[in-house]
Design a protein around this motif. Structure first.
Motif, mmCIF file in Angstrom:
data_model
loop_
_atom_site.group_PDB
_atom_site.id
_atom_site.type_symbol
_atom_site.label_atom_id
_atom_site.label_comp_id
_atom_site.label_asym_id
_atom_site.label_seq_id
_atom_site.Cartn_x
_atom_site.Cartn_y
_atom_site.Cartn_z
ATOM 1 N N ALA A 1 9.409 95.301 25.313
ATOM 2 C CA ALA A 1 10.041 96.362 24.524
ATOM 3 C C ALA A 1 11.538 96.119 24.369
ATOM 4 C CB ALA A 1 9.789 97.716 25.178
ATOM 5 N N SER A 2 12.187 95.670 25.456
ATOM 6 C CA SER A 2 13.627 95.408 25.402
ATOM 7 C C SER A 2 13.944 94.271 24.445
ATOM 8 C CB SER A 2 14.152 95.080 26.805
ATOM 9 O OG SER A 2 13.968 96.169 27.677
ATOM 10 N N THR A 3 13.127 93.217 24.510
ATOM 11 C CA THR A 3 13.329 92.087 23.608
ATOM 12 C C THR A 3 13.147 92.520 22.162
ATOM 13 O OG1 THR A 3 12.546 90.556 25.308
ATOM 14 C CG2 THR A 3 12.565 89.754 23.035
ATOM 15 N N TYR A 4 12.138 93.350 21.935
ATOM 16 C CA TYR A 4 11.895 93.856 20.582
ATOM 17 C C TYR A 4 13.092 94.667 20.088
ATOM 18 C CZ TYR A 4 9.806 96.532 16.773
ATOM 19 O OH TYR A 4 9.558 97.114 15.556
ATOM 20 N N LYS A 5 13.628 95.548 20.958
ATOM 21 C CA LYS A 5 14.781 96.362 20.577
ATOM 22 C C LYS A 5 15.996 95.493 20.296
ATOM 23 C CE LYS A 5 15.293 100.274 20.579
ATOM 24 N NZ LYS A 5 15.242 101.221 19.438
ATOM 25 N N LEU A 6 16.186 94.444 21.102
ATOM 26 C CA LEU A 6 17.311 93.544 20.877
ATOM 27 C C LEU A 6 17.200 92.861 19.521
ATOM 28 C CD1 LEU A 6 17.791 91.830 24.357
ATOM 29 C CD2 LEU A 6 19.459 93.251 23.170
ATOM 30 N N ARG A 7 15.991 92.516 19.112
ATOM 31 C CA ARG A 7 15.799 91.843 17.825
ATOM 32 C C ARG A 7 15.907 92.810 16.658
ATOM 33 N NH1 ARG A 7 11.614 89.241 15.967
ATOM 34 N NH2 ARG A 7 12.829 87.526 15.082
ATOM 35 N N ILE A 8 15.601 94.075 16.891
ATOM 36 C CA ILE A 8 15.635 95.053 15.805
ATOM 37 C C ILE A 8 16.995 95.738 15.716
ATOM 38 C CG2 ILE A 8 14.623 97.192 14.929
ATOM 39 C CD1 ILE A 8 12.841 94.710 14.666
ATOM 40 N N ASP A 9 17.510 96.219 16.841
ATOM 41 C CA ASP A 9 18.725 97.037 16.845
ATOM 42 C C ASP A 9 19.903 96.408 17.576
ATOM 43 O OD1 ASP A 9 17.461 99.074 15.453
ATOM 44 O OD2 ASP A 9 16.767 100.060 17.274
ATOM 45 N N GLY A 10 19.685 95.316 18.301
ATOM 46 C CA GLY A 10 20.738 94.728 19.114
ATOM 47 C C GLY A 10 21.249 93.417 18.552
ATOM 48 N N ILE A 11 21.983 92.696 19.365
ATOM 49 C CA ILE A 11 22.665 91.486 18.919
ATOM 50 C C ILE A 11 21.705 90.403 18.437
ATOM 51 C CG2 ILE A 11 22.743 90.460 21.230
ATOM 52 C CD1 ILE A 11 25.553 89.419 20.531
ATOM 53 N N PHE A 12 20.453 90.412 18.950
ATOM 54 C CA PHE A 12 19.491 89.400 18.534
ATOM 55 C C PHE A 12 18.970 89.648 17.118
ATOM 56 C CE2 PHE A 12 19.911 88.465 22.863
ATOM 57 C CZ PHE A 12 19.369 87.222 23.129
ATOM 58 N N ALA A 13 19.419 90.728 16.491
ATOM 59 C CA ALA A 13 19.104 90.952 15.075
ATOM 60 C C ALA A 13 19.947 90.053 14.176
ATOM 61 C CB ALA A 13 19.331 92.413 14.707
ATOM 62 N N CYS A 14 20.996 89.437 14.734
ATOM 63 C CA CYS A 14 21.912 88.606 13.947
ATOM 64 C C CYS A 14 21.783 87.139 14.328
ATOM 65 C CB CYS A 14 23.355 89.060 14.170
ATOM 66 S SG CYS A 14 23.725 90.664 13.413
ATOM 67 N N PRO A 15 21.998 86.234 13.380
ATOM 68 C CA PRO A 15 21.943 84.801 13.681
ATOM 69 C C PRO A 15 23.110 84.387 14.572
ATOM 70 C CG PRO A 15 22.737 85.156 11.449
ATOM 71 C CD PRO A 15 22.299 86.500 11.963
ATOM 72 N N ALA A 16 22.899 83.303 15.308
ATOM 73 C CA ALA A 16 23.911 82.840 16.268
ATOM 74 C C ALA A 16 24.545 81.527 15.841
ATOM 75 C CB ALA A 16 23.270 82.686 17.651
ATOM 76 N N ASP A 17 24.487 81.223 14.549
ATOM 77 C CA ASP A 17 24.971 79.916 14.098
ATOM 78 C C ASP A 17 26.465 79.888 13.801
ATOM 79 O OD1 ASP A 17 24.917 81.534 11.897
ATOM 80 O OD2 ASP A 17 23.811 80.152 10.603
ATOM 81 N N GLY A 18 27.168 81.004 14.029
ATOM 82 C CA GLY A 18 28.590 81.038 13.707
ATOM 83 C C GLY A 18 29.517 80.766 14.874
ATOM 84 N N TYR A 19 28.964 80.670 16.085
ATOM 85 C CA TYR A 19 29.811 80.429 17.255
ATOM 86 C C TYR A 19 30.369 79.006 17.231
ATOM 87 C CZ TYR A 19 27.692 84.579 19.458
ATOM 88 O OH TYR A 19 27.270 85.848 19.755
ATOM 89 N N THR A 20 31.643 78.894 17.553
ATOM 90 C CA THR A 20 32.282 77.604 17.806
ATOM 91 C C THR A 20 33.266 77.837 18.948
ATOM 92 O OG1 THR A 20 34.221 77.909 16.372
ATOM 93 C CG2 THR A 20 32.194 77.098 15.309
ATOM 94 N N PRO A 21 33.882 76.799 19.486
ATOM 95 C CA PRO A 21 34.918 77.044 20.500
ATOM 96 C C PRO A 21 36.035 77.958 20.003
ATOM 97 C CG PRO A 21 34.267 74.747 20.531
ATOM 98 C CD PRO A 21 33.583 75.357 19.337
ATOM 99 N N ASP A 22 36.192 78.044 18.677
ATOM 100 C CA ASP A 22 37.253 78.877 18.101
ATOM 101 C C ASP A 22 36.759 80.235 17.617
ATOM 102 O OD1 ASP A 22 39.881 79.462 16.982
ATOM 103 O OD2 ASP A 22 38.989 79.060 15.010
ATOM 104 N N ARG A 23 35.441 80.423 17.466
ATOM 105 C CA ARG A 23 34.940 81.641 16.827
ATOM 106 C C ARG A 23 34.040 82.457 17.748
ATOM 107 N NH1 ARG A 23 33.864 78.784 11.469
ATOM 108 N NH2 ARG A 23 31.674 78.771 12.095
ATOM 109 N N TYR A 24 34.188 83.772 17.651
ATOM 110 C CA TYR A 24 33.326 84.717 18.353
ATOM 111 C C TYR A 24 32.735 85.684 17.332
ATOM 112 C CZ TYR A 24 37.445 87.759 17.931
ATOM 113 O OH TYR A 24 38.506 88.482 17.443
ATOM 114 N N LEU A 25 31.738 86.442 17.753
ATOM 115 C CA LEU A 25 31.076 87.391 16.864
ATOM 116 C C LEU A 25 31.904 88.669 16.785
ATOM 117 C CD1 LEU A 25 28.522 88.062 15.169
ATOM 118 C CD2 LEU A 25 27.508 88.966 17.275
ATOM 119 N N ALA A 26 32.458 88.952 15.612
ATOM 120 C CA ALA A 26 33.294 90.141 15.429
ATOM 121 C C ALA A 26 32.472 91.365 15.065
ATOM 122 C CB ALA A 26 34.337 89.883 14.338
#
Length: 357
Positions: A54-79
């Motif tokens: 249930a927690s994993t499902y909520k993370l994918r629907i309403d939490g951070i796992f709903a967003c792609p993670a391809d933007g991270y670099t040593p210089d960039r964070y998720l704003a």
């Protein structure tokens, strides 16, 4: 018939329980006491498993796992992640110092851009990076999502010893309105912990979804550079701006906004350690009726600059488009920022060579 075997658990000299393991005809059986012990363990295991699912499902629907993670670099964070239980991170990152280097980097910039997310998207371009690289100067885009303005950013700047020699300010920055995330981080004592948790989740997000991208979904995500403050956008499945018309340059004059912006601007500008000829006002093209927060017309913004005695640069570039009805899409931002820098460049170059007032 197979011989029964007994396993006895003892505590000191006293036997605690017997668990009979009888193997007959290939089937295992346990006695009543064993069932009494196994059943709660099995129940708890099922319960924990259900909670994790249930927690994993909520993370994918309403939490951070709903967003792609391809933007991270040593210089960039998720704003920002467009999920109901994540949303804004950048306000807390700056206010609480969760990204320890960023406010110091911003304070040391030679040129400071102030505004909201329209300003940040408008100047998060290769054109901007090339211009400052050629000028051997550092710049920082200190705009924020949620239509942020001087009420929050002005307080951030009070904490810093600013070194910028030129300020480019969107006129709507002078709005004095408390946004939802600004009110949260500035007034809610519990917000620090929540933003710390958001920062923690970014590490897991980057590791897990960076390794197995399919685990994460495709909501809109905005990543931010620590070195320049510029935005990197992943629209995910968003297609809402595909049919938006070009931006429209209307001629409305809003006297109430002019009055409010002039008063707010005078108070803020009095604290900047630069001369007036090193402050340039602008406004970013948009579709005003669709904008997420108020955007002044070019004529309204120009009137504010005229009363304040400041330069105003807002080039008219044809057929600019937005990705969402409010923010310029990347090709349009490239064209508009290039046109802006061509006009404002000589004044900016002169200011970059001046010492602080």
């Amino acid at each position: 018939m197979a011989r029964s075997n007994y396993i006895r658990a003892e505590h000191g000299k006293d036997r605690v329980t017997n668990v009979e393991v009888a193997v007959r005809d290939g089937n295992s059986k346990v006695d009543r006491n064993a069932r009494f012990l196994v059943t709660p363990v099995l129940y708890i295991s099922i319960l924990v498993g259900a909670v994790l699912v249930a927690s994993t499902y909520k993370l994918r629907i309403d939490g951070i796992f709903a967003c792609p993670a391809d933007g991270y670099t040593p210089d960039r964070y998720l704003a920002y992640c467009a999920a109901a239980r994540y949303g804004d991170y950048e306000h807390g990152a700056f206010w609480f110092g969760l990204e320890p280097s960023v406010l110091g980097i911003a304070a040391r910039a030679d040129a400071m851009f102030l505004g909201d997310s329209r300003t940040n998207f408008g100047f998060s371009t290769d054109s901007t990076a090339r211009w400052f690289s050629a000028a051997s100067a550092r710049y920082y885009l200190l705009g924020f999502t949620y239509g942020e303005n001087v009420s929050f950013t002005g307080e951030l700047l009070r904490r810093s010893s600013l070194q910028a020699r030129i300020y480019i300010i969107a006129v709507e920055f002078f709005e004095r309105r408390e946004t939802i995330p600004a009110k949260d981080v500035m007034q809610n004592p519990g917000s620090y912990f929540r933003y710390e948790v958001k920062r923690f989740w970014q590490r897991l997000h980057q590791t897990i979804c960076g390794t197995v991208p399919a685990i994460c979904r495709d909501r809109t995500a905005v990543y931010r550079s620590r070195q320049t403050g510029s935005y990197s956008l992943n629209l995910g499945r968003w297609t809402g701006g595909a049919d938006n018309p070009p931006v429209f340059y209307d001629r409305e004059i809003d006297q109430e906004k002019i009055k409010g912006y002039v008063a707010s601007g005078r108070e803020f500008l009095s604290r900047l350690p630069v001369s007036r000829d090193c402050i340039i006002l602008t406004t970013i093209p948009t579709i005003r009726k669709n904008a997420y927060s108020y955007s002044p017309s070019v004529d309204t913004a120009s009137a504010v600059a005229n009363i304040l005695g400041l330069s105003f640069v807002a080039p008219h570039v044809d057929v600019l488009r937005t990705y969402d009805g409010s923010h310029l899409d990347r090709p349009s931002a490239e064209r508009w920022s290039d046109a802006f820098l061509r006009v404002a460049g000589p004044q900016m170059q002169e200011c970059l060579g001046k010492p602080l007032a």
